[in-house]
Write an enzyme that holds these catalytic residues in place. Structure first.
Site, PDB file in Angstrom:
ATOM      1  N   GLU A  63      -4.313   7.857   7.563  1.00 13.35           N
ATOM      2  CA  GLU A  63      -5.379   7.109   6.890  1.00 13.35           C
ATOM      3  C   GLU A  63      -5.801   5.907   7.729  1.00 13.35           C
ATOM      4  O   GLU A  63      -6.992   5.621   7.869  1.00 13.35           O
ATOM      5  CB  GLU A  63      -4.872   6.641   5.525  1.00 13.35           C
ATOM      6  CG  GLU A  63      -5.882   5.842   4.707  1.00 13.35           C
ATOM      7  CD  GLU A  63      -5.303   5.345   3.396  1.00 13.35           C
ATOM      8  OE1 GLU A  63      -5.898   4.412   2.808  1.00 13.35           O
ATOM      9  OE2 GLU A  63      -4.264   5.864   2.949  1.00 13.35           O
ATOM     10  N   HIS A  85       0.819  -1.206   0.000  1.00 13.07           N
ATOM     11  CA  HIS A  85       0.000   0.000   0.000  1.00 13.07           C
ATOM     12  C   HIS A  85       0.859   1.264   0.000  1.00 13.07           C
ATOM     13  O   HIS A  85       0.572   2.233  -0.722  1.00 13.07           O
ATOM     14  CB  HIS A  85      -0.930  -0.017   1.214  1.00 13.07           C
ATOM     15  CG  HIS A  85      -1.805   1.180   1.316  1.00 13.07           C
ATOM     16  ND1 HIS A  85      -1.631   2.147   2.273  1.00 13.07           N
ATOM     17  CD2 HIS A  85      -2.863   1.588   0.565  1.00 13.07           C
ATOM     18  CE1 HIS A  85      -2.534   3.094   2.123  1.00 13.07           C
ATOM     19  NE2 HIS A  85      -3.305   2.782   1.095  1.00 13.07           N
ATOM     20  N   GLU A  95       2.294   1.796  -3.391  1.00 17.05           N
ATOM     21  CA  GLU A  95       1.273   2.356  -4.291  1.00 17.05           C
ATOM     22  C   GLU A  95       1.263   3.886  -4.182  1.00 17.05           C
ATOM     23  O   GLU A  95       1.218   4.599  -5.200  1.00 17.05           O
ATOM     24  CB  GLU A  95      -0.103   1.798  -3.934  1.00 17.05           C
ATOM     25  CG  GLU A  95      -1.254   2.410  -4.716  1.00 17.05           C
ATOM     26  CD  GLU A  95      -2.528   2.541  -3.909  1.00 17.05           C
ATOM     27  OE1 GLU A  95      -3.120   3.640  -3.917  1.00 17.05           O
ATOM     28  OE2 GLU A  95      -2.938   1.550  -3.262  1.00 17.05           O
ATOM     29  N   HIS A  96       1.328   4.400  -2.961  1.00 16.25           N
ATOM     30  CA  HIS A  96       1.383   5.853  -2.766  1.00 16.25           C
ATOM     31  C   HIS A  96       2.640   6.437  -3.410  1.00 16.25           C
ATOM     32  O   HIS A  96       2.594   7.493  -4.053  1.00 16.25           O
ATOM     33  CB  HIS A  96       1.379   6.186  -1.270  1.00 16.25           C
ATOM     34  CG  HIS A  96       0.022   6.136  -0.642  1.00 16.25           C
ATOM     35  ND1 HIS A  96      -0.503   7.181   0.072  1.00 16.25           N
ATOM     36  CD2 HIS A  96      -0.932   5.158  -0.628  1.00 16.25           C
ATOM     37  CE1 HIS A  96      -1.711   6.861   0.511  1.00 16.25           C
ATOM     38  NE2 HIS A  96      -1.989   5.628   0.103  1.00 16.25           N
TER      39      HIS A  96
END
Length: 450
Positions: A161, A81, A84-85
């Site tokens: 997040e 994840h 991905e950022h």
């Protein structure tokens, strides 16, 4: 008289809608999407799926990598994840944040997503801009900078997040705890976003190693759907991606979840207004022939407000504010069949759990009526076919099937759903939805601090 006329008009509209749905469904079913897919593979191992759709001058380009939370090791969860950022934070040619700005300047939209099994990136815009998507995606496949300052800044974004979406959300926290208890050996027990303590300690070396291992053409799938000619697009793809060298074969995930042989139960105390109940049953995935019956069973039990669980617990017994579930069918390894309900004020989690279990026992003991079964199958089929009206959904489904199984497995979906019988539903309910295969998680609300 007026009420009767309103009922007649409503019934007439329903009949017309049903007829239109049947005609449209039959027409779409005859036009097999998979028969129009062009499959290719470059010398470096990049898999390519092209599907021409000339209804509008629009194209969507997807690049999916065969890497997700299941590929992560304990202590470094959240790598997929976070990476991905970082894919939007710059290469030697494209500066931080310029990727999405460039897409928007050209009238398009882009985004990305990470799951347990894959990480996907896409761009959608006018078909005459397809070269731009290919150029940008080929660049960041191997030229990511991974600037340490950008990494530290983005780690803070991901941690926030996680706080907002999981740690400060009692239901999400409960779902995460249930998954961690349901899987003891398999990495599906790890949250996609990662554990907070792991995210804090992720270093540039972790990301660089992960990027070099998994972001290689032989571990990726490129899917393009829209207004183009395949024989003209393929040379363009080869031009942009062909020079990228093949990488070493990424390590496979060898973990296999052993059979659960007894109910697992956990309680989570969080600041919340009301209790919540989650339960997950271990079931096979789409590679098993029982997947079609489980798909229909999930729809009958939890496919919306007219489904059995919602109708029983919310409308009839008034035990829950809302209730639902699903079936984690599209996954590389066997996953869960989750059911859940939010407890109504004045009721208890025990009452809700008993009501959920009663609906499952009812399916085991009584055959689903033919009319209810056919309605569910019709709605599943209509949803599947209507979803093909979008180039984005077509690309997403092709990519997902290719990652978790094989894109051709898509062809088996409608025939498999149509063949499901009431006896099949009863059989899979008895085989899989048993207490020994179940993990139950209960949210115990604590007083909210002011």
């Amino acid at each position: 008289m007026r009420q009767r006329m309103r009922r007649l008009r409503k019934q007439g509209g329903t009949i017309v809608w049903i007829v239109l749905c049947v005609l449209l469904t039959q027409g779409l079913a005859e036009a097999q999407v998979t028969a129009r897919v062009t499959e290719s593979m470059l010398e470096n191992g990049l898999k390519i799926l092209l599907l021409e759709e000339h209804k509008a001058s629009v194209v969507t380009v997807h690049i999916w990598y065969r890497v997700g939370a299941r590929n992560e090791q304990p202590g470094t969860t959240g790598l997929s994840h976070l990476l991905e950022h970082m894919m939007f934070k710059g290469t030697s040619k494209v500066g931080p944040g310029q990727f999405s700005r460039t897409i928007r300047k050209n009238g398009g939209r882009d985004n990305a997503f990470t799951s347990e099994d894959y990480t996907g990136y896409f761009e959608t815009f006018a078909s005459d801009r397809i070269d731009l998507a290919l150029k940008l995606e080929a660049d960041r496949m191997r030229n990511l900078l991974l600037d340490p300052k950008e990494i530290e800044a983005e780690k803070k974004v991901v941690m926030e997040e996680r706080r907002l979406r999981t740690e400060d959300d009692p239901v999400s926290a409960l779902r995460e705890a249930m998954g961690a208890a349901a899987f003891q050996a398999h990495p599906y027990r790890q949250p996609v976003i990662g554990w907070m303590t792991d995210i804090e300690r992720l270093a540039r070396e972790d990301l660089a190693r992960y990027y070099d291992t998994y972001y290689v053409p032989n571990n990726a799938v490129l899917v393009a759907v829209g207004d183009f000619k395949s024989d003209e697009l393929l040379p363009k793809i080869r031009h942009h991606f062909g020079p990228i060298p093949r990488g070493a074969q990424p390590p496979s995930v060898r973990a296999v979840e052993p059979e659960q042989r007894g109910e697992r139960r956990l309680f989570l105390r969080k600041e919340a207004e009301l209790p919540f109940v989650f339960m997950g049953y271990h079931v096979p995935n789409l590679k098993h022939p029982d997947n079609f019956a489980l798909e229909v069973l999930a729809y009958i039990l939890s496919g919306g407000k007219s489904a059995r669980i919602y109708k029983s617990l919310v409308y009839e017994k008034q035990l829950a504010l809302f209730a639902g579930g699903g079936y984690d069918r599209e996954s590389i390894d066997p996953n869960l069949f989750p059911l859940y309900a939010s407890v109504m004020p004045g009721k208890t989690a025990e009452e809700v759990e008993q009501a959920l279990t009663a609906e499952i026992e009812l399916v085991k003991n009584e055959l689903i009526p033919d009319r209810e079964l056919q309605k569910a199958k019709n709605q599943i089929e209509a949803g599947f076919l209507f979803g093909q009206d979008s180039v984005f959904n077509l690309a997403r489904q092709l990519a997902e099937y290719e990652i978790v199984a094989d894109w051709r497995a898509w062809e088996a979906y409608l025939p498999g759903i149509r063949a499901v019988t009431a006896a099949d539903l009863q059989r899979v309910a008895k085989a899989y939805l048993t207490p020994d295969h179940r993990t139950v998680a209960v949210l115990i609300p604590e007083k909210i601090k002011k």
